[in-house]
Design an enzyme around this catalytic site. Structure first.
Site, PDB file in Angstrom:
ATOM      1  N   CYS A  72       0.840  -1.198   0.000  1.00  0.00           N
ATOM      2  CA  CYS A  72       0.000   0.000   0.000  1.00  0.00           C
ATOM      3  C   CYS A  72       0.879   1.253   0.000  1.00  0.00           C
ATOM      4  O   CYS A  72       1.832   1.358   0.790  1.00  0.00           O
ATOM      5  CB  CYS A  72      -0.895  -0.004   1.238  1.00  0.00           C
ATOM      6  SG  CYS A  72      -1.927   1.468   1.398  1.00  0.00           S
ATOM      7  N   CYS A  78       0.502   6.024   7.285  1.00  0.00           N
ATOM      8  CA  CYS A  78      -0.823   5.758   7.847  1.00  0.00           C
ATOM      9  C   CYS A  78      -0.701   4.853   9.069  1.00  0.00           C
ATOM     10  O   CYS A  78       0.065   3.890   9.065  1.00  0.00           O
ATOM     11  CB  CYS A  78      -1.699   5.104   6.776  1.00  0.00           C
ATOM     12  SG  CYS A  78      -3.272   4.474   7.389  1.00  0.00           S
ATOM     13  N   CYS A  81      -2.440   0.197   9.334  1.00  0.00           N
ATOM     14  CA  CYS A  81      -1.942  -1.161   9.116  1.00  0.00           C
ATOM     15  C   CYS A  81      -0.551  -1.343   9.703  1.00  0.00           C
ATOM     16  O   CYS A  81       0.261  -0.411   9.725  1.00  0.00           O
ATOM     17  CB  CYS A  81      -1.899  -1.487   7.619  1.00  0.00           C
ATOM     18  SG  CYS A  81      -3.522  -1.702   6.864  1.00  0.00           S
ATOM     19  N   CYS A 160      -6.181   3.263  -0.288  1.00  0.00           N
ATOM     20  CA  CYS A 160      -6.164   2.274   0.794  1.00  0.00           C
ATOM     21  C   CYS A 160      -6.444   0.880   0.244  1.00  0.00           C
ATOM     22  O   CYS A 160      -7.359   0.680  -0.567  1.00  0.00           O
ATOM     23  CB  CYS A 160      -7.204   2.656   1.839  1.00  0.00           C
ATOM     24  SG  CYS A 160      -7.359   1.480   3.195  1.00  0.00           S
ATOM     25  N   TYR A 348     -23.810  -8.958  25.246  1.00  0.00           N
ATOM     26  CA  TYR A 348     -23.138  -7.991  24.367  1.00  0.00           C
ATOM     27  C   TYR A 348     -23.486  -8.343  22.919  1.00  0.00           C
ATOM     28  O   TYR A 348     -22.623  -8.549  22.079  1.00  0.00           O
ATOM     29  CB  TYR A 348     -21.622  -7.991  24.585  1.00  0.00           C
ATOM     30  CG  TYR A 348     -21.225  -7.925  26.045  1.00  0.00           C
ATOM     31  CD1 TYR A 348     -21.166  -6.699  26.705  1.00  0.00           C
ATOM     32  CD2 TYR A 348     -20.932  -9.078  26.762  1.00  0.00           C
ATOM     33  CE1 TYR A 348     -20.809  -6.634  28.049  1.00  0.00           C
ATOM     34  CE2 TYR A 348     -20.581  -9.025  28.107  1.00  0.00           C
ATOM     35  CZ  TYR A 348     -20.522  -7.806  28.742  1.00  0.00           C
ATOM     36  OH  TYR A 348     -20.176  -7.735  30.077  1.00  0.00           O
ATOM     37  N   GLU A 369     -27.901  -6.074  25.109  1.00  0.00           N
ATOM     38  CA  GLU A 369     -27.027  -5.076  24.477  1.00  0.00           C
ATOM     39  C   GLU A 369     -27.355  -3.708  25.052  1.00  0.00           C
ATOM     40  O   GLU A 369     -28.520  -3.352  25.228  1.00  0.00           O
ATOM     41  CB  GLU A 369     -27.239  -5.080  22.961  1.00  0.00           C
ATOM     42  CG  GLU A 369     -26.609  -3.938  22.201  1.00  0.00           C
ATOM     43  CD  GLU A 369     -25.109  -3.850  22.381  1.00  0.00           C
ATOM     44  OE1 GLU A 369     -24.611  -2.728  22.584  1.00  0.00           O
ATOM     45  OE2 GLU A 369     -24.444  -4.896  22.323  1.00  0.00           O
ATOM     46  N   ASP A 414     -19.597 -11.881  23.828  1.00  0.00           N
ATOM     47  CA  ASP A 414     -18.881 -11.173  22.759  1.00  0.00           C
ATOM     48  C   ASP A 414     -18.716  -9.715  23.183  1.00  0.00           C
ATOM     49  O   ASP A 414     -19.307  -8.803  22.600  1.00  0.00           O
ATOM     50  CB  ASP A 414     -19.660 -11.271  21.443  1.00  0.00           C
ATOM     51  CG  ASP A 414     -18.878 -10.729  20.258  1.00  0.00           C
ATOM     52  OD1 ASP A 414     -17.676 -10.427  20.423  1.00  0.00           O
ATOM     53  OD2 ASP A 414     -19.463 -10.591  19.164  1.00  0.00           O
ATOM     54  N   CYS A 441     -12.180  -9.868  20.654  1.00  0.00           N
ATOM     55  CA  CYS A 441     -11.414  -9.169  19.623  1.00  0.00           C
ATOM     56  C   CYS A 441     -10.122  -8.584  20.188  1.00  0.00           C
ATOM     57  O   CYS A 441      -9.409  -7.865  19.492  1.00  0.00           O
ATOM     58  CB  CYS A 441     -12.252  -8.063  18.979  1.00  0.00           C
ATOM     59  SG  CYS A 441     -12.845  -6.810  20.138  1.00  0.00           S
TER      60      CYS A 441
END
Length: 485
Positions: A72, A78, A81, A160, A348, A369, A414, A441
């Site tokens: 990229c 940037c 990434c 991008c 969640y 939620e 989650d 995550c």
């Protein structure tokens, strides 16, 4: 090594998410955004509590794994990434190793089943929040991502690699239009300016696109040379000129109509479901809505996952990699197993994606939620998909989970990146269910929460990673927890 000393060395490893590890004179040094195998020059900027950290100055020699072509053009400047120069296969190996080491420190053998890659490694993101600013102090208007390591500077990302080309067209048209009209961006320190963010969401399956321009209500800071007005006033207490004061809201409407037309004139692969104007006067640098106006179409779009249809609004939580989400949710469904006669809690739950996909193998699913808009979307999505065994509750898991009359046989978790609130974690454990599926995550948050589960009679039966974020340092992890016999 002393603070302020400039040092050279070879990066030996990388810890989640971006901590390059070097050994210098027998001492461990952490340098962020350095990749394994690179020879780098860095400055020691922190020595505290036996830890030494350096700040990258220069990459002297690339890693043997780094590719020289098809990288990229924004990589390095940037901040989005980390692994753009690494082949995707090597990225997967790095992430797999990072997560396994991290969780193994807490759980020992956790039945790790490896990593599942994203179906596509480029142009996978279905959502981007671009920021307005300048690439350097008092430079020309920029629109894109924050420069790596900077809170203020913005890198314009017209090319991008992790988004569909439709995103790049919309970004370029927006930047060119407001640059030509001399419109100011919101300066975070002075709290003055108009343009804040550009939110773009695009469905991978349906191709529908939702675009939202986020501005302040400071229409008086819009430049008006293009409108034939040249009045200047000094902003009270600012010590600087705020040029070309807008007399009324009509000029703003004309400006926004021109922007809408610029987007409508684009030759996009997808279709514009809606173009929105969102007003946000928060002092925080976040994308939020104080007021919204629909300039074109509607304020939602549709995406499809695993044969189901989902309505997504500007601020709905929805996995940012649609095709990768199918891999993730199929994994979750497999870990859940057969629960046809059982009640499942999806805590969640966001817009209820996991709950609805799980509903096919459960007697009843209850989603909780905190974001009311997401709960309404979840209810509508369930109706649209003909599911009558899903119910969604609006509220904080910590506060409402005890108020639900039904008791779960299995719990799916989650949570946000920071994991589960300790008090909520205790309430979840007190249900005493035999099995839980934890979707995370952020592996460091997962490791912290797993330690509490282990202390309270659970073990990790199996786990795996699903790469939802190619070229970045982020990764999803799925764990199946069960009660110790």
């Amino acid at each position: 090594m002393k603070k302020g000393e400039i040092v050279e060395g070879i990066v030996e490893d990388i810890d989640f998410p971006n901590k390059g590890i070097l050994q210098i004179e027998g001492e461990k040094v952490i340098v962020k955004n350095a990749l394994p195998g690179q020879k780098i020059r860095f400055i020691i900027h922190k020595k505290r509590g036996g830890k030494t950290e350096g700040r990258m100055l220069e990459v002297l020699e690339p890693s043997i794994w780094e590719k020289k072509e098809n990288v990229c053009p924004h990589f390095g400047n940037c901040g989005g990434c980390l692994y753009q120069s690494f082949p995707y296969e090597e990225q997967l190996k790095l992430k797999e190793k990072q997560v396994d080491q991290l969780i193994r420190q807490v759980c020992g053998d956790w039945g790790f089943e490896g990593i599942k890659g994203s179906p596509i490694a480029e142009a996978y993101r279905n959502k981007m929040e671009f920021s307005f600013g300048d690439e350097y102090k008092d430079g020309p208007l920029a629109l894109g991502m924050h420069r790596r390591g900077s809170f203020y500077d913005i890198v314009t990302t017209r090319n991008c690699r992790i988004v569909h080309s439709d995103f790049c067209q919309i970004l370029s048209a927006t930047l060119d239009y407001f640059t030509a009209n001399g419109v100011s961006y919101y300066k975070k320190l002075q709290h003055v300016g108009y343009l804040r963010h550009l939110l773009v969401r695009r469905a991978a399956k349906t191709g529908e696109i939702l675009v939202a321009l986020v501005t302040t209500t400071q229409v008086e800071t819009l430049k008006q040379e293009t409108m034939g007005m040249h009045k200047e006033e000094t902003a009270e207490g600012m010590g600087e000129n705020v040029s070309s004061i807008l007399p009324d809201i009509v000029a703003e409407k004309e400006l926004l109509d021109g922007w809408r037309q610029a987007l409508e004139n684009l030759h996009l692969a997808g279709s514009l479901a809606g173009i929105l104007h969102i007003k946000n006067d928060s002092l925080a640098d976040v994308v939020q809505c104080d007021e919204m106006e629909i300039l074109l179409g509607r304020d939602y779009f549709y995406e499809e996952l695993l044969g189901m249809k989902f309505c997504i609004t500007p601020f709905s939580f929805f996995q940012t990699n649609s095709l990768g989400a199918e891999v993730l949710y199929e994994t979750v469904r497999e870990y859940v197993g057969d629960t046809k006669d059982k009640v499942v809690f999806d805590l969640y739950s966001g817009t209820g994606t996991i709950a609805q996909i799980t509903s096919a193998v459960a007697a009843r699913v209850v989603g909780v939620e905190i974001v009311e808009e997401a709960v309404e979307a979840a209810r509508e999505n369930a109706r649209r998909n003909g599911l009558d065994n899903c119910v969604f509750v609006a509220g904080d898991v910590l506060k409402v989970v005890e108020e639900i009359e039904e008791k779960p046989d299995l719990i799916i978790l989650d949570p946000p990146r920071d994991g589960i609130h300790p008090k909520a974690l205790k309430k979840i454990i007190d249900f005493g269910v035999e099995r839980m599926v934890y979707v995370s995550c952020k592996p460091t948050s997962l490791a912290r929460d797993l330690a509490v589960f282990l202390e309270n009679g659970y073990r990790v039966e199996r786990g795996c990673c699903v790469d939802m974020f190619p070229f970045t340092g982020n990764i999803e992890t799925v764990c199946l927890l069960s009660k110790k016999p």
